[in-house]
Write a protein that holds these residues in place. Structure first.
Motif, PDB file in Angstrom:
ATOM      1  N   ARG A  37      60.839  97.393  19.603  1.00 60.38           N
ATOM      2  CA  ARG A  37      59.980  98.588  19.378  1.00 60.38           C
ATOM      3  C   ARG A  37      59.723  98.218  17.526  1.00 60.38           C
ATOM      4  NH1 ARG A  37      60.715 102.590  23.092  1.00 60.38           N
ATOM      5  NH2 ARG A  37      61.028 101.396  25.071  1.00 60.38           N
ATOM      6  N   ASN A  38      58.252  98.475  17.468  1.00 58.18           N
ATOM      7  CA  ASN A  38      57.654  98.109  16.255  1.00 58.18           C
ATOM      8  C   ASN A  38      57.951  96.810  15.720  1.00 58.18           C
ATOM      9  OD1 ASN A  38      56.106 100.558  15.721  1.00 58.18           O
ATOM     10  ND2 ASN A  38      58.344 101.594  15.648  1.00 58.18           N
ATOM     11  N   VAL A  39      58.157  95.819  16.618  1.00 63.14           N
ATOM     12  CA  VAL A  39      58.353  94.387  16.358  1.00 63.14           C
ATOM     13  C   VAL A  39      57.404  93.475  17.055  1.00 63.14           C
ATOM     14  CG1 VAL A  39      60.525  94.619  15.580  1.00 63.14           C
ATOM     15  CG2 VAL A  39      60.176  94.023  17.810  1.00 63.14           C
ATOM     16  N   LEU A  40      56.895  92.320  16.652  1.00 67.41           N
ATOM     17  CA  LEU A  40      56.192  91.415  17.100  1.00 67.41           C
ATOM     18  C   LEU A  40      57.067  90.132  17.569  1.00 67.41           C
ATOM     19  CD1 LEU A  40      52.588  91.373  15.539  1.00 67.41           C
ATOM     20  CD2 LEU A  40      53.393  92.694  17.547  1.00 67.41           C
ATOM     21  N   ILE A  41      56.769  89.615  19.018  1.00 65.61           N
ATOM     22  CA  ILE A  41      57.765  88.353  19.121  1.00 65.61           C
ATOM     23  C   ILE A  41      56.762  87.250  18.829  1.00 65.61           C
ATOM     24  CG2 ILE A  41      59.016  87.355  20.935  1.00 65.61           C
ATOM     25  CD1 ILE A  41      59.886  90.243  20.257  1.00 65.61           C
ATOM     26  N   GLN A  42      57.405  86.515  18.055  1.00 65.97           N
ATOM     27  CA  GLN A  42      56.722  85.131  17.634  1.00 65.97           C
ATOM     28  C   GLN A  42      56.656  84.215  18.914  1.00 65.97           C
ATOM     29  OE1 GLN A  42      59.012  84.089  14.194  1.00 65.97           O
ATOM     30  NE2 GLN A  42      57.456  84.915  12.911  1.00 65.97           N
ATOM     31  N   PRO A  43      55.662  83.443  19.185  1.00 62.58           N
ATOM     32  CA  PRO A  43      55.610  82.300  19.932  1.00 62.58           C
ATOM     33  C   PRO A  43      56.759  81.407  19.897  1.00 62.58           C
ATOM     34  CG  PRO A  43      53.377  82.674  18.935  1.00 62.58           C
ATOM     35  CD  PRO A  43      54.660  83.358  18.275  1.00 62.58           C
ATOM     36  N   GLN A  44      57.425  81.093  18.585  1.00 63.39           N
ATOM     37  CA  GLN A  44      58.447  80.262  18.690  1.00 63.39           C
ATOM     38  C   GLN A  44      59.624  80.940  19.196  1.00 63.39           C
ATOM     39  OE1 GLN A  44      56.239  80.918  16.157  1.00 63.39           O
ATOM     40  NE2 GLN A  44      55.324  79.153  15.305  1.00 63.39           N
ATOM     41  N   GLY A  45      59.773  82.302  19.227  1.00 64.35           N
ATOM     42  CA  GLY A  45      60.816  83.058  19.756  1.00 64.35           C
ATOM     43  C   GLY A  45      61.496  84.111  18.889  1.00 64.35           C
ATOM     44  N   GLY A  46      61.126  84.076  17.608  1.00 70.14           N
ATOM     45  CA  GLY A  46      61.750  84.952  16.681  1.00 70.14           C
ATOM     46  C   GLY A  46      61.098  86.557  16.949  1.00 70.14           C
ATOM     47  N   ALA A  47      61.816  87.453  16.325  1.00 69.41           N
ATOM     48  CA  ALA A  47      61.161  88.939  16.346  1.00 69.41           C
ATOM     49  C   ALA A  47      61.121  89.309  14.683  1.00 69.41           C
ATOM     50  CB  ALA A  47      62.082  89.982  16.956  1.00 69.41           C
ATOM     51  N   GLU A  48      59.840  89.988  14.518  1.00 67.89           N
ATOM     52  CA  GLU A  48      59.408  90.270  13.203  1.00 67.89           C
ATOM     53  C   GLU A  48      59.057  91.557  13.185  1.00 67.89           C
ATOM     54  OE1 GLU A  48      56.367  87.899  11.333  1.00 67.89           O
ATOM     55  OE2 GLU A  48      55.172  88.162  13.428  1.00 67.89           O
ATOM     56  N   ARG A  49      59.112  92.185  12.000  1.00 65.18           N
ATOM     57  CA  ARG A  49      58.592  93.560  11.829  1.00 65.18           C
ATOM     58  C   ARG A  49      57.111  93.560  11.827  1.00 65.18           C
ATOM     59  NH1 ARG A  49      60.430  98.473   8.821  1.00 65.18           N
ATOM     60  NH2 ARG A  49      58.511  99.685   8.051  1.00 65.18           N
ATOM     61  N   ARG A  50      56.398  94.282  12.765  1.00 62.43           N
ATOM     62  CA  ARG A  50      55.126  94.211  12.952  1.00 62.43           C
ATOM     63  C   ARG A  50      54.519  94.618  11.633  1.00 62.43           C
ATOM     64  NH1 ARG A  50      52.750  99.359  12.431  1.00 62.43           N
ATOM     65  NH2 ARG A  50      53.497 101.000  13.224  1.00 62.43           N
ATOM     66  N   PRO A  51      53.198  94.076  11.547  1.00 60.93           N
ATOM     67  CA  PRO A  51      52.366  94.358  10.354  1.00 60.93           C
ATOM     68  C   PRO A  51      52.154  95.569  10.089  1.00 60.93           C
ATOM     69  CG  PRO A  51      51.433  92.734  11.424  1.00 60.93           C
ATOM     70  CD  PRO A  51      52.266  93.185  12.421  1.00 60.93           C
ATOM     71  N   GLY A  52      52.213  96.442   9.043  1.00 57.53           N
ATOM     72  CA  GLY A  52      51.819  97.706   8.537  1.00 57.53           C
ATOM     73  C   GLY A  52      50.335  98.038   8.856  1.00 57.53           C
ATOM     74  N   ASN A 489      47.858  94.614   8.675  1.00 56.41           N
ATOM     75  CA  ASN A 489      47.743  93.901   7.521  1.00 56.41           C
ATOM     76  C   ASN A 489      49.130  93.341   7.198  1.00 56.41           C
ATOM     77  OD1 ASN A 489      47.790  92.910   4.686  1.00 56.41           O
ATOM     78  ND2 ASN A 489      46.280  94.521   4.123  1.00 56.41           N
ATOM     79  N   ASP A 490      49.013  91.948   7.348  1.00 54.85           N
ATOM     80  CA  ASP A 490      50.428  91.119   7.059  1.00 54.85           C
ATOM     81  C   ASP A 490      51.087  91.738   5.686  1.00 54.85           C
ATOM     82  OD1 ASP A 490      50.201  90.394   9.723  1.00 54.85           O
ATOM     83  OD2 ASP A 490      49.146  88.246   8.903  1.00 54.85           O
ATOM     84  N   ASP A 491      50.486  92.068   4.685  1.00 58.22           N
ATOM     85  CA  ASP A 491      51.008  92.164   3.452  1.00 58.22           C
ATOM     86  C   ASP A 491      51.498  93.746   3.353  1.00 58.22           C
ATOM     87  OD1 ASP A 491      50.236  89.840   2.309  1.00 58.22           O
ATOM     88  OD2 ASP A 491      48.432  90.345   1.788  1.00 58.22           O
ATOM     89  N   ASN A 492      51.456  94.394   4.195  1.00 59.41           N
ATOM     90  CA  ASN A 492      51.863  95.926   4.526  1.00 59.41           C
ATOM     91  C   ASN A 492      53.165  95.829   5.402  1.00 59.41           C
ATOM     92  OD1 ASN A 492      48.535  97.269   4.246  1.00 59.41           O
ATOM     93  ND2 ASN A 492      50.246  97.116   2.631  1.00 59.41           N
ATOM     94  N   THR A 493      54.126  96.813   4.979  1.00 60.33           N
ATOM     95  CA  THR A 493      55.289  97.134   6.007  1.00 60.33           C
ATOM     96  C   THR A 493      55.249  98.521   5.960  1.00 60.33           C
ATOM     97  OG1 THR A 493      56.521  97.108   3.723  1.00 60.33           O
ATOM     98  CG2 THR A 493      56.600  95.217   5.220  1.00 60.33           C
ATOM     99  N   THR A 494      54.215  99.667   5.590  1.00 63.49           N
ATOM    100  CA  THR A 494      54.085 100.815   6.072  1.00 63.49           C
ATOM    101  C   THR A 494      52.705 101.191   6.611  1.00 63.49           C
ATOM    102  OG1 THR A 494      53.179 101.402   3.937  1.00 63.49           O
ATOM    103  CG2 THR A 494      55.774 101.630   4.147  1.00 63.49           C
ATOM    104  N   ASP A 495      52.711 102.387   7.245  1.00 64.80           N
ATOM    105  CA  ASP A 495      51.267 102.684   7.972  1.00 64.80           C
ATOM    106  C   ASP A 495      50.517 103.508   7.167  1.00 64.80           C
ATOM    107  OD1 ASP A 495      52.081 101.244  10.130  1.00 64.80           O
ATOM    108  OD2 ASP A 495      52.684 102.952  11.497  1.00 64.80           O
TER     109      ASP A 495
END
Length: 652
Positions: A37-52, A489-495
């Protein structure tokens, strides 16, 4: 009691449907998550916080229904067009363009009403965007000499196709003489019988040897025509031995309706279906996009063909790919081209492929290997691709493992791989709860990794301008319903975030310009560190301290990465029904600032972007699931690449 060490090296299956919780027999189980939830799965396999979501502008005054359509003018100039009730807003590089056509408005006035938006279809060629919907005349939108120069007008057709909606016949009680047996001819009657109403109607010999479409009235006794069935000779037909077939009407009009879908394919403009004939395909003349004259049926003349099957297959979308692909409510079709020959009136054939049906209002999109479309019922995402084995198209269900994330989707868009991201990102807006289903796709590595995103409000629409992802978001602010345009926006971590840096960085603790979040509790991130939460009042807040390089102010959202119940595949058997305890876990992270495990923070140095391993031990408590939940206590960056953990298995 036994102990084991195991690792989840990737999350490339994404979030799994709860119905798969017992499927420990499939490999996807071990690369999957119970929640992403609220993450994006990278093609390489990791899970990252989705952009804000970066706040762009407030469009509440434009209504409550919207549609986002991209417009690519050139390789360096592209736009996102936002359609609302009788208005079109233009965004370039996340900036609303104002003073459209030199006036005082920040929008172009259109005649596209709220009722047309949801099922509107579009296609583009060069500087012209064509927009269609079955209850409105097709529109042409053209960008002029600048970012703010735009015009909209109804399409003007050189020729509009006709159809016999109310067929009738009138006997010609005069002799009738054709000037030739085939091609373009004149027909001369022995007395006055012709009127202007006979243009685009048909004249036919009673014995069927000779049929022609009237193209021009010369006089009451003479018409020009194009032959469809050759006449036997040029001798006069006897009085009463021919007739005029009437009842042919223009197929696209205010009474009969207009085209439903559109696309360009191999030098022709195609319309898929019309309100009065929803399963008919129309193709313009070659290189003459607004001329649908069938002429003499020559190779470059217009084409009209109806999908004749055992059901009414109303066309819902088209895609110009390897072949022209046609999506209908009842199935999927394509126009085959043997030896790559161009499509002509004499060789056109419509082949049926699969019988899934696609959902109206959601335009199919072309991905890496196939065309993605939403099945008619809205519960499946399918990939339409050509099979060299079957020499036809097949329709694979690529959402089978995650169908619970599709909740009556109403909008869909695809961001193709970029210079910083290897895979495609497909986004679907769910009508049921306003959530956003996201699919990271890299078909070459068999990666289809779904996750679900939410925000403080609901996602309403999505659109992609090359690599910029726009949304219309509905929020409740200060007890009022608001509609905002926001962008990933990849530079944001809030909405709904405001990022102040460089020349816009505040020189004091007072920050204004936040009226779009009036009364909201916001997170404040300054120089990669957290300040205390603030409540926006009178459009502003007071910072704890003056930032050195930047400050971001926005709404929080919570990422969740929850593993599937632990299954070790021990030699002694499965441990599904046994009590188990994860005694120690090591998280492999990349450029991360904050991460929690089961509600407990890992230690990070303030403002540090850490890459490496973070360990948590001891971990107490037996249960029958053996799951871990990774989340965050602060809205900072994180990327989780994998997890190594030790499991202690107890008794049943």
């Amino acid at each position: 009691m036994s102990r084991a060490i195991t690792i989840q090296s990737n999350f490339t299956t994404g979030e799994l449907d709860p119905l798969l919780k017992g499927r420990i027999d499939i490999n996807q189980y071990y690369n999957g998550l119970e929640q992403a939830r609220n993450v994006l799965i990278q093609p390489q396999g990791g899970a990252e916080r989705r952009p804000g979501l970066q706040f762009i502008t407030d469009v509440t005054s434009a209504g409550s229904a919207f549609r986002l359509i991209p417009f690519e003018f050139s390789t360096t100039q592209s736009y996102m067009l936002l359609f609302a009730n009788n208005k079109m807003f233009v965004f370039k590089d996340k900036v609303l363009q104002t003073a459209i056509n030199g006036g005082s408005d920040n929008f172009l006035t259109t005649t596209i009403g709220t009722a047309n938006l949801a099922t509107m279809d579009f296609t583009q060629s060069a500087d012209t965007l064509i927009v269609v919907q079955e209850d409105m005349a097709p529109k042409k939108i053209v960008r002029g000499a600048s970012h703010t120069a735009w015009t909209i007008s109804d399409l003007t057709f050189e020729y509009t196709p006709f159809h016999p909606f109310t067929l009738g016949t009138t006997t010609i009680n005069q002799t009738l003489t054709p000037s030739a047996t085939d091609g373009k001819i004149t027909l001369t009657a022995g007395g006055s019988v012709f009127t202007s109403d006979h243009v685009n109607q048909y004249i036919e010999a009673n014995d069927g040897i000779g049929r022609a479409r009237v193209t021009r009235l010369v006089s009451g006794t003479v018409v020009e025509a194009i032959v469809e069935i050759p006449f036997f000779n040029t001798s006069a037909l006897a009085s009463g031995s021919s007739f005029i077939e009437t009842g042919y009407e223009v197929q696209w009009s205010g009474t009969k309706g207009y085209p439903r879908t559109c696309t360009f394919h191999e030098g022709r403009l195609y319309f898929g279906g019309a309100k009065s004939r929803p399963n008919t395909l129309y193709a313009s003349r070659v290189a003459r996009f607004f001329d649908f004259n069938p002429g003499e049926g020559l190779d470059d003349d217009a084409i009209e063909i109806t999908l004749s099957t055992d059901s009414t297959n109303a066309i819902t979308g088209m895609f110009s790919g390897r072949d022209l692909q046609i999506f209908t409510k009842g199935g999927e079709f394509f126009l085959p081209q043997s030896s790559l020959d161009p499509i002509t009136p004499s060789n056109i054939v419509v082949n049926g492929a699969t019988r899934r049906g696609s959902k109206e209002g959601i335009k199919p999109v072309g991905a890496e290997s196939g065309t993605l479309f939403v099945q008619r019922a809205g519960k499946s995402l399918r990939e339409f691709l050509f099979s060299d084995v079957e020499l036809s198209y097949i329709s694979n269900n690529i959402s089978l493992l995650s169908s619970h994330l599709l909740k009556s989707p109403k909008d869909m868009s695809l961001r193709k791989a970029t210079s910083t991201t290897d895979g495609d990102l497909l986004m679907l807006v769910n009508e049921t709860d306003g959530s956003l289903a996201t699919y990271s796709i890299l078909r070459g590595q068999n990666v289809i990794a779904p996750s679900l995103s939410t925000t403080d409000g609901t996602f309403e629409n999505v659109g992609v301008d090359v690599d910029q992802i726009y949304f219309v978001v509905k929020r409740t602010v200060n007890s009022a319903t608001k509609y905002y345009v926001e962008c990933f926006n990849d530079d944001n971590t809030t909405d709904s975030a405001t990022l102040l840096s460089g020349g816009s960085k505040p020189s004091s603790t007072s920050v204004t310009g936040l009226s779009h979040l009036e009364g909201k509790t916001v997170k404040v991130i300054a120089d990669d560190g957290m300040q205390s939460d603030k409540t926006v009042s009178s459009g502003g807040i007071t910072l704890d301290s003056v930032p050195t390089s930047y400050v971001e102010i926005g709404l929080d959202y919570t990422p969740i990465v929850k593993t599937m119940p632990t299954e070790l595949k021990l030699a002694s058997g499965n441990i599904v029904g046994q009590k188990k305890r994860i005694t120690e876990a090591t998280a492999l992270v990349y450029l991360s600032q904050n991460l929690t495990l089961n509600g407990n923070d890992f230690a990070f140095t303030n403002a540090e972007f850490f890459t490496g391993k973070k360990r948590r031990k001891p971990m107490l408590g037996y249960d029958r699931e053996g799951q871990m939940t990774f989340s965050q206590s602060q809205p900072l960056f994180f990327t989780l690449l994998g997890i190594e953990y030790k499991v202690s298995v107890g008794q049943k």
